[in-house]
Design an enzyme around this catalytic site. Sequence first.
Site, PDB file in Angstrom:
ATOM      1  N   ARG A   1     -12.583 -23.553  -6.608  1.00  0.00           N
ATOM      2  CA  ARG A   1     -11.717 -24.627  -7.090  1.00  0.00           C
ATOM      3  C   ARG A   1     -12.533 -25.760  -7.715  1.00  0.00           C
ATOM      4  NH1 ARG A   1      -7.324 -25.871  -2.344  1.00  0.00           N
ATOM      5  NH2 ARG A   1      -7.966 -27.998  -2.831  1.00  0.00           N
TER       6      ARG A   1
ATOM      7  N   ARG B   1     -12.052 -36.756  -1.934  1.00  0.00           N
ATOM      8  CA  ARG B   1     -10.924 -36.243  -1.136  1.00  0.00           C
ATOM      9  C   ARG B   1     -11.019 -36.714   0.316  1.00  0.00           C
ATOM     10  NH1 ARG B   1     -11.859 -30.174  -2.259  1.00  0.00           N
ATOM     11  NH2 ARG B   1     -10.051 -29.702  -0.955  1.00  0.00           N
TER      12      ARG B   1
END
Length: 250
Positions: free
Chosen positions: A189, A200
């Site tokens: 990803r 994140r």
Amino acid sequence: MRLKAERTAWFEGGGELCSDVEPREHPYWLVMLGPPGVGKGTQAELLQKELGTCHLSTGDVFRAAQCQTEHSPALRAAIEAMRRGELVSDGLVVSMVTERSGCFNCHGGFLLDGFPRTTTQAESLDYMLEHQGIKLDGVLSYELPLTEIVDRLCGRRICSKCKHVYHITARPPQVEGVCDLCGIALFQRDDDHPEPIRVRMDAYEESTRPLVDYYRQTGRLLPILASGTPEEILERTVEILHSRAVAAKV
Ligand code: AP5
């Protein structure tokens, strides 16, 4: 029971429920909470087989949208935010989930993964569920030390076709870089690289961790240690569900 979820209604939105779901007498209605990479998607896949629940992931919807040829300005902004590791705006996420809220009536029950992620989203979810007469069975809250999480994220590989999730050392495919199930190449990803991972984790600490208290205060939190093999964590999760009043539904 379905072994492989198509989740058509969730991906496409609209009012129609998926027709391939086996109805459950007592479907589970669960939220999955935890930092990026703690293993929510992996557990969702195992829990789906164990409980028949449908895996409703907001991240999966945004990643699927990346493959569309045309994007509205709002969706383009969401995809860019996701690549950087930032949260997508509450407004867009809530309207995307609202469009799909018919899935909360899925005959198999649901496992909401990646939503809610902010207090605003949690309040919107409570409103949507109340409106549909659904009471959450619990919030599965997975926890693991940061170093182990980063290792899980850096080693994650995904099948570009069936989306099955592997890990280069913990859950490797039989042939390196190739999906065991469909023989298609695996990919990493965009947000599984060091800088987006850092962003994140910061977003989780700032915006999502407060939900642990939000759900604890309302008696819905089910804390679960996410160390060990996926099967061990599954066993722990099922035990916790069985030991709660939720067990009455089995
Ligand atoms: P999303 O897709 O929800 O990603 P995430 O929360 O970052 O979670 P991940 O999918 O990264 O991890 P996971 O916990 O599912 O771990 P997995 O099982 O794969 O969201 C992506 C982005 O979309 C967000 O950053 C945001 O931009 C946007 N977004 C989505 N929803 C949003 C919302 N509500 N609001 C705002 N923005 C939103 O496991 C990880 C790895 O570990 C795998 O390789 C796996 O094989 C391995 N593994 C799993 N379990 C074990 C184990 N027990 N032992 C060893 N390895 C393991």
